[in-house]
Design a protein around this motif. Sequence first.
Motif, short mmCIF file in Angstrom:
data_model
loop_
_atom_site.label_atom_id
_atom_site.label_comp_id
_atom_site.label_asym_id
_atom_site.label_seq_id
_atom_site.Cartn_x
_atom_site.Cartn_y
_atom_site.Cartn_z
N ARG A 1 0.85 -1.20 0.00
CA ARG A 1 0.00 0.00 0.00
C ARG A 1 0.88 1.24 0.00
O ARG A 1 1.96 1.24 0.57
CB ARG A 1 -0.90 0.03 1.25
CG ARG A 1 -2.01 -1.00 1.23
CD ARG A 1 -2.42 -1.43 2.63
NE ARG A 1 -2.96 -0.37 3.47
CZ ARG A 1 -4.27 -0.22 3.76
NH1 ARG A 1 -5.16 -1.03 3.23
NH2 ARG A 1 -4.67 0.73 4.58
N THR A 2 0.40 2.32 -0.63
CA THR A 2 1.15 3.56 -0.64
C THR A 2 1.10 4.20 0.75
O THR A 2 0.20 3.93 1.54
CB THR A 2 0.60 4.55 -1.68
OG1 THR A 2 -0.78 4.76 -1.43
CG2 THR A 2 0.78 4.00 -3.09
N THR A 3 2.06 5.07 1.02
CA THR A 3 2.18 5.69 2.34
C THR A 3 0.98 6.55 2.69
O THR A 3 0.77 6.86 3.86
CB THR A 3 3.45 6.55 2.42
OG1 THR A 3 3.48 7.45 1.29
CG2 THR A 3 4.71 5.68 2.36
N HIS B 1 -1.14 5.16 5.37
CA HIS B 1 -0.47 4.86 6.64
C HIS B 1 -1.41 5.01 7.85
O HIS B 1 -1.44 4.14 8.74
CB HIS B 1 0.75 5.77 6.82
CG HIS B 1 1.49 5.54 8.09
ND1 HIS B 1 2.33 4.45 8.27
CD2 HIS B 1 1.52 6.23 9.27
CE1 HIS B 1 2.83 4.49 9.49
NE2 HIS B 1 2.37 5.55 10.11
N ASP C 1 -3.64 2.01 8.54
CA ASP C 1 -3.08 0.69 8.86
C ASP C 1 -3.63 0.15 10.17
O ASP C 1 -3.94 -1.04 10.30
CB ASP C 1 -1.55 0.77 8.92
CG ASP C 1 -0.93 0.97 7.55
OD1 ASP C 1 -1.66 0.87 6.55
OD2 ASP C 1 0.29 1.23 7.47
N GLU D 1 4.54 -0.67 3.02
CA GLU D 1 4.28 0.64 2.43
C GLU D 1 5.36 1.04 1.43
O GLU D 1 6.53 0.69 1.60
CB GLU D 1 4.21 1.71 3.52
CG GLU D 1 3.04 1.56 4.48
CD GLU D 1 3.03 2.66 5.52
OE1 GLU D 1 4.11 3.20 5.83
OE2 GLU D 1 1.95 2.99 6.02
N ARG E 1 10.08 4.70 0.63
CA ARG E 1 8.91 5.35 1.22
C ARG E 1 9.01 6.87 1.13
O ARG E 1 8.13 7.58 1.60
CB ARG E 1 8.77 4.95 2.70
CG ARG E 1 8.48 3.47 2.92
CD ARG E 1 8.23 3.24 4.41
NE ARG E 1 7.96 1.85 4.70
CZ ARG E 1 8.87 0.98 5.09
NH1 ARG E 1 10.12 1.36 5.21
NH2 ARG E 1 8.54 -0.26 5.36
#
Length: 771
Positions: free
Chosen positions: A395-397, A400, A403, A422, A482
């Motif tokens: 998953r992209t940051t 975040h 999560d 990430e 990241r």
Amino acid sequence: MGVVLQIDKSSPFIGSLLVSQYVKKDFQLTIEWGKQNLVTTEGATFSTASSICRYLTRLAPGLCLYGNSAVEKTEVDYWLQFASEKLSCDSEFDNALLYLDRTLGSASYLVGAALTLADLSVWAALRVSAAWCNAVAARRVSSGTLNWFNLIASQAEVTEAIALLPGLKVTPTEQAKKEGQRDEGKFVDLPGAEKGNVVVRFPPEASGFLHIGHAKAALLNQYYQTTFDGKLIMRFDDTNPEKEKADFEKVILEDVKMLEIVPNVYSHTSDFFDRIAELCEKLLRDGKAYVDDSPAELMKQERDAREESKHRNNPVEKNCEMWREMVKGSGYGQECCVRAKIDMKSDNGALRDPVIFRCKTDEHVKTGFRYKVYPTYDFACPIVDSLEGVTHALRTTEYHDRDDQYHWFINALGLRQVHIWEYARLNMMNTVLSKRKLTWFVSEGLVDGWDDPRMPTVRGVLRKGMTVDGLKQFIVAQGGSRSVVMMEWDKIWAFNKKVIDPVAARFTALEKEGVVPVYVAQAEVSKKMTAKHPKNAEVGEKAVWMGPNILIDAADADTLEDGQVVTFINWGNLRIVSVTRRADGKVEKVTAELNLENTDYKRTSKLTWLADLNEAPLVPTVCVAFDNLISKAVLAKDDDWKSYISRDTRHETVMLGDPELRNLKKGEIIQLQRRGYYICDEPHAPVSRYTGKASPCVLFYIPDGKEMPQPTGTKGSSAAKATESKKETKGRTAKAEVSSKASSGASTAELYALVGSQGEKVRKLKSKKSG
């Protein structure tokens, strides 16, 4: 009273960790590993790298990490900004490195005669920079900067800090030496990954064409699939019946095929709708969810204010009753939604009782009108990941903050755990990736469709000449970083050039307007076979026609002088007998004679040319170049993006093409000598029996990471002098612009950005001049 420094275990602020090792000797400081980087004290929270570092250094003023005077403190502030902006932006890194080299050429530290926060911050930025690794590997770093880097690295406090970092024991310098000059970024091993047992997924929503950002996600998942000999699931996220369309599913599957990605499994989130609904009912029965009929605006206000909904403590029976109304799709049911009961007081907004099911009566592309309730993506994703056997969810940051929510659902439902990994989303300069905005360009007619070469879609960039191998190499070079940066398109096209240059056949084309005839005495009509590629015989051969009447570009003709020996590429040396000019100074015609016995090509100008013969008629050709749709490099959050739309972005040039171009096929990539790389978008077609006209060969220019070449004259020519004059004018204009900004009271940030911009222009001009 001590201070607690929290360090994000997955994405640590290394600079903050370095400073903490110095400060903790003079101040009671505790380091805790968590899921974010921050310091909270006296009611204030610092969460950016620079603010944390500034605060920590001020806890121990005796160390003088912030400098010894007002001047030094100001210099430290400058280097903090330098580290966070210049060294973190790919487009600025080379210039920043040159500036760093000059600064450290005669100094041991960046500020004053001792180590300061400036050294630690800049060192930390380099420590995680892939560009720094590449520069070291390519030996583009001065000895002064390398010595400084190693000096900081040898400090006991720095060594202690690095030892605390999970999975980062090897310095980038050592890593670069180990890897040599490979264009490969850092891919962190997936936690708990076992060969043959890794399952990843690519879950696009069928609401538009895939763009360059989706391509990165798909190719990253494919990388881990192949690296671990694992399985890739292609799953359509079809949780919103208002957006999904069958046509988009089809084009996405075609886009994935274009990217040469072969998933092992194809699925839809809707395949699990019944099971997801059952799990929602479980949460309702367990008191871990409730049904809310609050208006959307009120719900938002309560979440922002961290206030509980009046329905949060509904009895289970009432929740189940309201849920049944939702399932039926009744009028009241459509006003309701199901919310997870997590934590309305949480600092993380994603945990403040998020919506997990809503009522929608639209027809679903796959299930029709079977369902009236649909799960949100955030609720369905962890469930389906777990049920499908996904071991690692990439998953992209930007996800975040969600999560914790993802893991809460897994734990609350007693499902199998999934590792989250990430990576940074791909952000391109002069580009918008929003589906809504891209759809606007298409609907407004500013582009010809989703596959227009100006569009950042997979189809658009491939039509413009991007190769799948070039795109893959670029993604591999980024690694699993990241770090969120704005990427220049030049970076991608430079990788693409490495793929196409060794195999692109070389041909010639001249601008039709202003073409100059050259009469070559004693030359006879003939042809010879020569290699299509000077360094790759496997590309094949082409016919080169010669004769007494040839054509050259007007810009080249303007550089010729009587008696000059010139090399005509793929023919040999010719001596210019006379150059005839019109009253306006433009060349009307040129007379030359063969000088083929002279094989000294080192000190001659090189010209491209075409024979004007009935035996080998030239091919009507149109060369097309494209500009960016967005004129501003980086759009700010508050910018009106439509104010930066460029409308004149397609530029066509009518050309006379090499006779060999009539055999070019659609999608074939070539190089027009001294003009750059092109992809054939429309092959040449002979005269039509219906229109009586031939269709030209349409070629799209392929960027190569540099400015588009122009067939201008040689050094010292009048054309070159005119170009130099324009450069000087631009330089004076740039200086005046800076001066004007300064006198008008522009902000420091504006001046900083403007100076940087002008510096970049100067660098490019110098680079072009030296080349």
